[in-house]
Design a protein around this motif. Structure first.
Motif, PDB file in Angstrom:
ATOM      1  N   GLY A 434     -14.772 -64.266  37.030  1.00 46.40           N
ATOM      2  CA  GLY A 434     -13.316 -64.382  36.938  1.00 46.40           C
ATOM      3  C   GLY A 434     -12.597 -63.099  37.284  1.00 46.40           C
ATOM      4  N   GLY A 435     -13.285 -62.187  37.991  1.00 48.68           N
ATOM      5  CA  GLY A 435     -12.696 -60.890  38.304  1.00 48.68           C
ATOM      6  C   GLY A 435     -12.379 -60.719  39.777  1.00 48.68           C
ATOM      7  N   THR A 436     -11.952 -59.497  40.103  1.00 48.94           N
ATOM      8  CA  THR A 436     -11.620 -59.151  41.491  1.00 48.94           C
ATOM      9  C   THR A 436     -12.285 -57.828  41.839  1.00 48.94           C
ATOM     10  OG1 THR A 436      -9.588 -58.009  40.803  1.00 48.94           O
ATOM     11  CG2 THR A 436      -9.396 -60.340  41.416  1.00 48.94           C
ATOM     12  N   ILE A 437     -12.486 -57.607  43.156  1.00 46.45           N
ATOM     13  CA  ILE A 437     -13.085 -56.364  43.622  1.00 46.45           C
ATOM     14  C   ILE A 437     -12.292 -55.857  44.819  1.00 46.45           C
ATOM     15  CG2 ILE A 437     -14.740 -57.651  45.045  1.00 46.45           C
ATOM     16  CD1 ILE A 437     -16.692 -55.303  44.656  1.00 46.45           C
ATOM     17  N   SER A 438     -12.110 -54.564  44.893  1.00 42.48           N
ATOM     18  CA  SER A 438     -11.430 -53.950  46.033  1.00 42.48           C
ATOM     19  C   SER A 438     -12.115 -52.631  46.360  1.00 42.48           C
ATOM     20  CB  SER A 438      -9.945 -53.714  45.732  1.00 42.48           C
ATOM     21  OG  SER A 438      -9.794 -52.820  44.643  1.00 42.48           O
ATOM     22  N   ILE A 439     -12.041 -52.241  47.636  1.00 45.99           N
ATOM     23  CA  ILE A 439     -12.708 -51.020  48.093  1.00 45.99           C
ATOM     24  C   ILE A 439     -11.716 -50.154  48.851  1.00 45.99           C
ATOM     25  CG2 ILE A 439     -14.564 -50.079  49.528  1.00 45.99           C
ATOM     26  CD1 ILE A 439     -16.121 -52.644  49.083  1.00 45.99           C
ATOM     27  N   GLU A 440     -11.635 -48.891  48.470  1.00 48.66           N
ATOM     28  CA  GLU A 440     -10.813 -47.905  49.168  1.00 48.66           C
ATOM     29  C   GLU A 440     -11.730 -46.780  49.633  1.00 48.66           C
ATOM     30  OE1 GLU A 440      -7.957 -46.653  46.334  1.00 48.66           O
ATOM     31  OE2 GLU A 440      -6.870 -48.559  46.293  1.00 48.66           O
ATOM     32  N   SER A 441     -11.456 -46.310  50.845  1.00 48.96           N
ATOM     33  CA  SER A 441     -12.344 -45.277  51.373  1.00 48.96           C
ATOM     34  C   SER A 441     -11.603 -44.350  52.316  1.00 48.96           C
ATOM     35  CB  SER A 441     -13.531 -45.923  52.097  1.00 48.96           C
ATOM     36  OG  SER A 441     -14.465 -44.943  52.491  1.00 48.96           O
ATOM     37  N   GLN A 442     -12.113 -43.114  52.387  1.00 48.74           N
ATOM     38  CA  GLN A 442     -11.552 -42.118  53.293  1.00 48.74           C
ATOM     39  C   GLN A 442     -12.717 -41.379  53.933  1.00 48.74           C
ATOM     40  OE1 GLN A 442      -8.644 -39.646  51.422  1.00 48.74           O
ATOM     41  NE2 GLN A 442      -8.165 -38.503  53.278  1.00 48.74           N
ATOM     42  N   LEU A 443     -12.714 -41.307  55.250  1.00 44.05           N
ATOM     43  CA  LEU A 443     -13.826 -40.676  55.959  1.00 44.05           C
ATOM     44  C   LEU A 443     -14.019 -39.218  55.522  1.00 44.05           C
ATOM     45  CD1 LEU A 443     -13.420 -42.051  59.611  1.00 44.05           C
ATOM     46  CD2 LEU A 443     -15.250 -42.548  57.992  1.00 44.05           C
ATOM     47  N   HIS A 444     -15.292 -38.896  55.289  1.00 47.37           N
ATOM     48  CA  HIS A 444     -15.715 -37.534  54.912  1.00 47.37           C
ATOM     49  C   HIS A 444     -15.164 -37.105  53.544  1.00 47.37           C
ATOM     50  CE1 HIS A 444     -16.974 -37.477  59.043  1.00 47.37           C
ATOM     51  NE2 HIS A 444     -15.706 -37.519  59.495  1.00 47.37           N
ATOM     52  N   VAL A 445     -14.600 -38.036  52.803  1.00 47.34           N
ATOM     53  CA  VAL A 445     -14.111 -37.728  51.451  1.00 47.34           C
ATOM     54  C   VAL A 445     -14.871 -38.545  50.418  1.00 47.34           C
ATOM     55  CG1 VAL A 445     -12.135 -37.753  49.885  1.00 47.34           C
ATOM     56  CG2 VAL A 445     -11.828 -37.076  52.286  1.00 47.34           C
ATOM     57  N   GLY A 446     -14.961 -39.859  50.644  1.00 51.99           N
ATOM     58  CA  GLY A 446     -15.677 -40.705  49.710  1.00 51.99           C
ATOM     59  C   GLY A 446     -15.090 -42.104  49.612  1.00 51.99           C
ATOM     60  N   THR A 447     -15.732 -42.911  48.783  1.00 54.89           N
ATOM     61  CA  THR A 447     -15.354 -44.323  48.626  1.00 54.89           C
ATOM     62  C   THR A 447     -15.179 -44.632  47.151  1.00 54.89           C
ATOM     63  OG1 THR A 447     -16.563 -44.948  50.623  1.00 54.89           O
ATOM     64  CG2 THR A 447     -16.042 -46.719  49.066  1.00 54.89           C
ATOM     65  N   THR A 448     -14.172 -45.477  46.852  1.00 60.60           N
ATOM     66  CA  THR A 448     -13.930 -45.921  45.477  1.00 60.60           C
ATOM     67  C   THR A 448     -13.955 -47.445  45.445  1.00 60.60           C
ATOM     68  OG1 THR A 448     -12.564 -43.992  44.969  1.00 60.60           O
ATOM     69  CG2 THR A 448     -12.345 -45.919  43.533  1.00 60.60           C
ATOM     70  N   VAL A 449     -14.824 -47.990  44.602  1.00 63.44           N
ATOM     71  CA  VAL A 449     -14.899 -49.444  44.400  1.00 63.44           C
ATOM     72  C   VAL A 449     -14.288 -49.748  43.038  1.00 63.44           C
ATOM     73  CG1 VAL A 449     -16.390 -51.460  44.238  1.00 63.44           C
ATOM     74  CG2 VAL A 449     -16.994 -49.589  45.781  1.00 63.44           C
ATOM     75  N   THR A 450     -13.313 -50.646  43.028  1.00 65.62           N
ATOM     76  CA  THR A 450     -12.631 -51.010  41.775  1.00 65.62           C
ATOM     77  C   THR A 450     -12.909 -52.464  41.462  1.00 65.62           C
ATOM     78  OG1 THR A 450     -10.871 -49.422  42.250  1.00 65.62           O
ATOM     79  CG2 THR A 450     -10.423 -51.099  40.576  1.00 65.62           C
ATOM     80  N   ILE A 451     -13.407 -52.717  40.256  1.00 67.87           N
ATOM     81  CA  ILE A 451     -13.692 -54.084  39.795  1.00 67.87           C
ATOM     82  C   ILE A 451     -12.880 -54.317  38.525  1.00 67.87           C
ATOM     83  CG2 ILE A 451     -15.432 -55.669  38.930  1.00 67.87           C
ATOM     84  CD1 ILE A 451     -17.501 -54.111  40.544  1.00 67.87           C
ATOM     85  N   ALA A 452     -12.127 -55.418  38.493  1.00 68.64           N
ATOM     86  CA  ALA A 452     -11.361 -55.791  37.313  1.00 68.64           C
ATOM     87  C   ALA A 452     -11.914 -57.104  36.760  1.00 68.64           C
ATOM     88  CB  ALA A 452      -9.883 -55.930  37.656  1.00 68.64           C
TER      89      ALA A 452
END
Length: 456
Positions: A434-452
């Motif tokens: 029953g949740g959601t997932i989203s991914i934000e990323s920036q080259l040569h900086v890193g990636t953030t995965v958010t799960i609610a």
């Protein structure tokens, strides 16, 4: 479609003709009755007019004058005394007309009345007007009108109504078939479209300009065609990817197995080759397991069994499993989570989610990098944030990360390339919770995965 076009036209015509028939009959009856009643009222009014004159001057001269006036008219008159003896009459008075002189007059009002209104069966219609003077009946005025004139009038009305009815039916027939063709034309197009779909041709284009039910049906068929076209492409790509994923490790297994069978190689070389074979078999095992999981999801047989979980302890156990792997790059995982946080989730399935995301962060991070797991709870949701210091993901790749067998790393090396199914499975498991997932990323900086996820 010719059958449905004919049926629509037939039923439309049937209903139209039925309604028109009721209206025509009602209108015809009303008009005929009205015209006949006008003739009857006119005849009675004419008789009353003569009666009014005779009531003032009931003498031979006036009587003769009234009879003379009617001698050249379409109407006929007979004037009698109180005993119904004829005092005067217009010309062309016959015996049939004189029969009315013997009618019972006990119910005749002072205003007069129509004695005979049977215009269909009689030759004449007749009215009577009593001549009253000093409250005594002095005589009667009988008025006659041949029914031929009424019948001629009715025939003329009937003829006009017949012509109008025939024209109306002809117009109704043309209109019925015209509108049935308009209605069935899009249905014909949709029928041809569904036949193309059944034959495997998904290149269907339907016009959906109308906003009615037919337009909605056309839009639904168009959406179905687009979805089937997309599914066929996806299936082809999926099968090609599965074939590729299976062929590569099998090629390694076969090749190194043949080399390992050679008698002249050393034990160290044979051990190295067997290790490679073992790695490829493990890769095949993971791929088959992922495919099995996806199949369960497609069939909606993958179940989630939630239980109450203390999140900090849960994360400690999962990250402990990864420590040997992370040590090869001198990487560390930092957990930011209150020891009091709890949530309801499937421990086994969600561990699969976390391991997949953490291993991705490991694969695409450099030596000495770190991974952070940050947990917060607010508004009835538990929010998981997994942040890495990896190479990042190009912006154009972000929308496709959940596609099956999609890889940002197109080289498909064994060191960095997984099965390409991980994020597809992650997304499905998160949504089953029953949740959601989203991914934000920036080259040569890193990636953030958010799960609610819902807390409960």
């Amino acid at each position: 479609m010719k059958k449905i076009s004919f049926k629509l036209a037939f039923y439309f015509l049937l209903v139209t003709v039925l309604i028109e028939s009721i209206l025509f009959i009602s209108l015809y009856t009303t008009i005929v009755h009205s015209r006949v009643q006008e003739e009857l009222d006119a005849l009675l009014a004419r008789g009353n007019s003569h009666r009014d004159v005779l009531q003032k001057h009931f003498d031979d001269t006036t009587i003769s004058h009234v009879a003379l006036m009617e001698s050249e008219a379409e109407t006929k008159v007979i004037i009698t005394d109180a005993n119904r003896n004829i005092l005067a009459q217009s010309k062309n008075i016959n015996k049939e007309m004189k029969i009315h002189l013997h009618t019972d007059l006990s119910a005749v009002p002072s205003t007069g009345m129509v004695l005979d209104d049977h215009w269909r069966s009689s030759d004449y219609i007749c009215s009577i007007s009593p001549i009253i003077s000093n409250e005594e009946v002095q005589g009667y005025v009988y008025m006659f009108l041949e029914t031929e004139s009424i019948k001629a009038l009715v025939e003329k009305i009937t003829f006009k109504f017949t012509i109008t009815a025939l024209l109306t039916v002809c117009v109704s027939i043309c209109t019925a078939f015209f509108f049935s063709r308009i209605i069935t034309k899009p249905l014909v197009r949709m029928k041809k479209a569904t036949e193309k779909l059944s034959n495997g041709d998904f290149t269907v284009v339907l016009q959906t300009t109308s906003n009615d039910e037919l337009g909605e049906l056309a839009a639904s068929i168009q959406k179905l065609a687009n979805d089937l076209h997309y599914m066929r492409q996806e299936r082809s790509e999926f099968l090609a990817s599965v074939a590729h994923e299976l062929r590569t490790p099998l090629t390694f297994v076969k090749g190194y197995a043949d080399i390992a069978k050679r008698s002249h190689i050393s034990d160290d070389e044979r051990t190295e080759y067997l290790s490679i074979i073992k790695e490829e078999v493990e890769h095949l095992t993971r791929l088959i397991q992922d495919l099995f999981t996806l199949a369960q999801m497609e069939q909606h047989t993958l179940t989630i069994e939630k239980e109450h979980v203390h999140l900090y302890d849960y994360l400690e156990k999962i990250t402990a499993k990864l420590k040997p792997t992370l040590a090869s790059k001198n990487m560390h995982i930092h957990i930011h989570c209150s020891s009091l946080l709890t949530a309801s989730l499937d421990k086994v399935r969600f561990e699969q989610v976390l391991l997949n995301l953490l291993l991705n962060a490991y694969k695409y991070s450099n030596t000495d990098a770190s991974i952070s797991i940050i947990l917060t709870q607010h508004h009835g949701q538990t929010v998981w944030r997994i942040e890495d210091q990896g190479v990042g993901i190009p912006e154009q790749d972000l929308p496709h990360l959940y596609d099956k067998f999609y890889r940002v790393d197109k080289s498909r090396t064994r060191s960095t390339g997984g099965t390409g199914l991980g994020l597809s499975i992650v997304k499905e498991i998160v949504e089953l919770h029953g949740g959601t997932i989203s991914i934000e990323s920036q080259l040569h900086v890193g990636t953030t995965v958010t799960i609610a996820l819902p807390t409960n």
